[in-house]
Design a protein around this motif. Structure first.
Motif, mmCIF file in Angstrom:
data_model
loop_
_atom_site.group_PDB
_atom_site.id
_atom_site.type_symbol
_atom_site.label_atom_id
_atom_site.label_comp_id
_atom_site.label_asym_id
_atom_site.label_seq_id
_atom_site.Cartn_x
_atom_site.Cartn_y
_atom_site.Cartn_z
ATOM 1 N N ASP A 104 -10.047 42.400 16.765
ATOM 2 C CA ASP A 104 -11.378 42.167 16.219
ATOM 3 C C ASP A 104 -12.286 43.325 16.658
ATOM 4 O OD1 ASP A 104 -13.684 41.248 15.313
ATOM 5 O OD2 ASP A 104 -13.623 39.311 16.335
ATOM 6 N N ALA A 105 -12.215 44.458 15.953
ATOM 7 C CA ALA A 105 -12.924 45.662 16.398
ATOM 8 C C ALA A 105 -14.435 45.449 16.379
ATOM 9 C CB ALA A 105 -12.542 46.831 15.494
ATOM 10 N N SER A 106 -14.946 44.697 15.406
ATOM 11 C CA SER A 106 -16.411 44.570 15.317
ATOM 12 C C SER A 106 -16.945 43.850 16.550
ATOM 13 C CB SER A 106 -16.766 43.788 14.057
ATOM 14 O OG SER A 106 -16.051 42.574 14.085
ATOM 15 N N PHE A 107 -16.166 42.882 17.050
ATOM 16 C CA PHE A 107 -16.633 42.174 18.250
ATOM 17 C C PHE A 107 -16.572 43.097 19.459
ATOM 18 C CE2 PHE A 107 -17.602 38.762 20.940
ATOM 19 C CZ PHE A 107 -16.731 38.780 22.015
ATOM 20 N N LEU A 108 -15.516 43.900 19.551
ATOM 21 C CA LEU A 108 -15.357 44.771 20.719
ATOM 22 C C LEU A 108 -16.414 45.872 20.736
ATOM 23 C CD1 LEU A 108 -11.480 45.126 20.845
ATOM 24 C CD2 LEU A 108 -12.941 43.698 22.269
ATOM 25 N N LEU A 109 -16.889 46.261 19.526
ATOM 26 C CA LEU A 109 -17.895 47.335 19.483
ATOM 27 C C LEU A 109 -19.125 46.962 20.296
ATOM 28 C CD1 LEU A 109 -18.021 48.773 15.853
ATOM 29 C CD2 LEU A 109 -17.462 49.936 17.972
ATOM 30 N N LYS A 169 -8.407 48.661 25.327
ATOM 31 C CA LYS A 169 -7.362 49.695 25.431
ATOM 32 C C LYS A 169 -6.280 49.480 24.391
ATOM 33 C CE LYS A 169 -8.485 50.509 30.192
ATOM 34 N NZ LYS A 169 -8.283 50.036 31.570
ATOM 35 N N ARG A 170 -5.972 48.216 24.104
ATOM 36 C CA ARG A 170 -4.981 47.950 23.045
ATOM 37 C C ARG A 170 -5.539 48.378 21.696
ATOM 38 N NH1 ARG A 170 -3.169 41.987 25.070
ATOM 39 N NH2 ARG A 170 -1.559 42.613 26.521
ATOM 40 N N ALA A 171 -6.825 48.087 21.460
ATOM 41 C CA ALA A 171 -7.424 48.460 20.173
ATOM 42 C C ALA A 171 -7.436 49.974 20.036
ATOM 43 C CB ALA A 171 -8.839 47.901 20.088
ATOM 44 N N ARG A 172 -7.693 50.661 21.129
ATOM 45 C CA ARG A 172 -7.695 52.135 21.057
ATOM 46 C C ARG A 172 -6.293 52.644 20.745
ATOM 47 N NH1 ARG A 172 -11.080 53.172 26.568
ATOM 48 N NH2 ARG A 172 -13.204 53.029 25.722
#
Lengths: 123, 89
Positions: B38-43, B73-76
């Motif tokens: 969920d990239a938008s939440f992590l932003l 780190k996983r998202a990256r």
């Protein structure tokens, strides 16, 4: 004792549709040969990458969520490394909170309302 | 950043919003798992350069700060989030 795993991998965008499907089919067959029970599959599809990988800026994302014996993901990852069409892959074991989260997400229960703004806005 | 006492004539109101009680937003919202997809939440948990915000700013508890770090780190790794960004927001 079977664990639940979630594998996400990115295929290079150069492939045609049929090639992409064949690759995904290849890995699905690989998994089923290992006697894996699929929980969920999510063809996320073409997405822009946050940074270029192997010179490419987009990639075809694919997600597998499955229940398997502990040795299985390691065998699958050998195949991922060998196959040059796969740019990147990530396999994680899901704990009970993750499994519960994925269940609720599929039912659409994870709504916007659960996200609380941070008390101190980020400088 | 904290304005010292003698420089302001009105002493009370300015002090008020500085030391608001920080709380862990994950405990409050009952979030148990931070999804790395969920990239938008992590932003929301990164600053403009794409780096993870420290706990003293977000007020997150140690347990969830580790989960946030792991998810980011996983998202990256999966190129959902950049390692280094100039104007992320």
């Amino acid at each position: 004792m079977a664990n639940q795993y979630e594998t996400v991998f990115i295929l290079t965008p150069v492939l045609s549709d049929t090639q992409t499907k064949d690759t995904v089919e290849k890995f699905r067959k690989l998994l089923t040969d290992q006697g894996v029970e699929f929980v969920h599959e999510d063809p996320i599809g073409l997405r822009k990458l946050a940074y270029p990988i192997q010179g490419k800026n987009t990639g075809h994302y694919q997600l597998f969520e499955y229940r398997a014996e502990p040795g299985v993901p390691a065998a699958i990852e050998v195949e991922f490394r060998r196959d040059e069409r796969v740019m990147r892959f990530l396999t994680i074991a899901l704990d009970k909170h993750a499994i519960d989260y994925n269940e609720r997400k599929r039912k659409g229960l994870v709504g916007k309302k659960t996200i609380v703004e941070s008390p101190v806005d980020a400088k | 950043m904290r304005n010292n006492r003698n420089s302001t004539l009105v002493n009370e109101p300015l002090e008020k919003n500085q030391n608001r009680k920080k709380y862990c937003r994950f405990k409050k919202a009952g979030i148990k798992y931070i999804d790395y997809k969920d990239a938008s939440f992590l932003l929301r948990l990164l600053n403009e350069q794409g780096r993870i915000l420290p706990r003293r700013i977000t007020g997150t508890s140690l347990k969830f700060q580790r989960k946030v770090g792991q998810a980011v780190k996983r998202a990256r790794h999966l190129a959902l989030l950049p390692y280094v960004a100039d104007s992320l927001k």
